[in-house]
Write a protein that holds these residues in place. Structure first.
Motif, mmCIF file in Angstrom:
data_model
loop_
_atom_site.group_PDB
_atom_site.id
_atom_site.type_symbol
_atom_site.label_atom_id
_atom_site.label_comp_id
_atom_site.label_asym_id
_atom_site.label_seq_id
_atom_site.Cartn_x
_atom_site.Cartn_y
_atom_site.Cartn_z
ATOM 1 N N ASP A 96 0.799 -1.368 -0.026
ATOM 2 C CA ASP A 96 0.041 0.044 0.061
ATOM 3 C C ASP A 96 0.925 1.175 -0.010
ATOM 4 N N THR A 98 1.138 5.530 -0.512
ATOM 5 C CA THR A 98 0.633 6.610 -0.440
ATOM 6 C C THR A 98 1.583 7.736 -0.668
ATOM 7 N N ASP A 107 -3.242 7.352 -3.156
ATOM 8 C CA ASP A 107 -3.241 6.372 -2.194
ATOM 9 C C ASP A 107 -3.774 5.077 -3.063
ATOM 10 N N THR A 108 -2.968 4.131 -2.991
ATOM 11 C CA THR A 108 -3.270 2.706 -3.765
ATOM 12 C C THR A 108 -2.717 1.706 -3.379
ATOM 13 N N GLU A 203 -11.281 0.838 -1.010
ATOM 14 C CA GLU A 203 -10.090 -0.158 -0.520
ATOM 15 C C GLU A 203 -10.520 -1.410 0.305
ATOM 16 N N GLU A 234 -6.587 -1.004 -3.525
ATOM 17 C CA GLU A 234 -7.158 0.045 -3.179
ATOM 18 C C GLU A 234 -7.016 0.933 -4.367
HETATM 19 CO CO CO Z 1 -3.675 2.840 1.106
#
Ligand code: CO
Ligand code: MF3
Ligand code: CO
Length: 260
Positions: A96, A98, A107-108, A203, A234
């Motif tokens: 994850d 960001t 954010d992914t 997410e 996410e």
């Molecule tokens: Co995140």
């Protein structure tokens, strides 16, 4: 609960931040292999974000979080802290990312298989990504967050999995976690009505067993109480005039080469 509506100028900055976060996942993907430690992955991401992207890794020192990315393994649910654990065949891992660029956040996260996953791990990971995409595809002005949460929950539960309740998606912009809370469960017709210019994450965390979780003594790592496997994906999204724009979309998703 309220949500900020982003101006065209802010939306442009969110696009840049989203792209950078997606690029970090692309950069790290070939490194996610058996034998590497999660703190080596953290170091690679940290250096890329700081030195190549001239951006800031948002997790570092966020409420005391000690690292630049989250690495979340197997029965961990979210917020795993990179450390000296070596990845090994059969693991599933969420990375994850960001980043903050020009004050705005992207954010992914994505899942990785280390070697061949079990049939259950593969099914859980796939269903979790389907949950995220079902939610994203519903996003447009006028729909309610409860409609989206309900659809996500229904897909997970119809596959005999459960949706984590204790952690949600979130509004995002100049602030990492802002209103609204984006629940991955809920009832149709409830919750905030979406409007053009909102940006938030979807997410979902989906467990192979029960939905209940606990936090480890490190005060960050969240795990399933029943030690069942958990998966998460996410994206950061923008509500457009007639639908949705995924701000963190990667080429492997655009061209169908994502192998999960
Ligand atoms: Co995140
Ligand atoms: N990236 C996570 C999210 O999706 C938050 C991580 S906060 C941290 O919201 F401090 F654990 F990094
Ligand atoms: Co998030």
């Amino acid at each position: 609960m309220s949500a900020t509506i982003k101006s065209p100028d802010e939306i442009q900055k969110m696009r840049v931040a989203g792209r950078l976060a997606a690029d970090v996942l692309d950069m790290i993907t070939p490194h996610v292999q058996a034998g590497i430690t999660t703190e080596e992955l953290d170091r690679l991401c940290h250096d890329y974000i700081v030195n190549e992207q001239r951006a800031i890794p948002a997790p570092l020192n966020y409420r005391g979080f000690p690292k630049s990315i989250c690495t979340t393994l197997n029965h961990q649910v979210c917020h795993g802290i990179p450390g000296d654990r070596k990845l090994k065949k059969g693991d599933i891992l969420n990375v994850d990312v960001t980043v903050i660029k020009d004050e705005y956040h992207g954010d992914t996260s994505k899942m990785f298989y280390i070697g061949e996953p079990s049939i259950l791990a593969r099914r859980l990971t796939r269903v979790c990504r389907e949950c995220m995409m079902i939610g994203i595809e519903m996003v447009r002005p006028g729909i309610r967050l409860g409609d989206i949460g309900h659809a996500i929950q229904k897909h997970a539960e119809s596959n005999r999995f459960s949706v984590v309740r204790d952690y949600c998606g979130h509004g995002i912009g100049r602030v990492f976690h802002e209103d609204p809370q984006v629940k991955h469960y809920g009832k149709p017709g409830e919750g905030m009505v979406l409007q053009e210019g909102m940006t938030f994450t979807i997410e979902p965390m989906v467990n192979a067993g029960k939905h209940t979780v606990k936090t480890l003594p490190d005060q960050w790592t969240v795990v399933t109480r029943d030690r069942s496997l958990s998966a998460q994906w996410e994206h950061t999204v923008l509500v457009t005039s007639d639908g949705v724009e995924i701000l963190t979309l990667r080429d492997e998703e655009r061209d169908g080469s994502l192998a999960i």
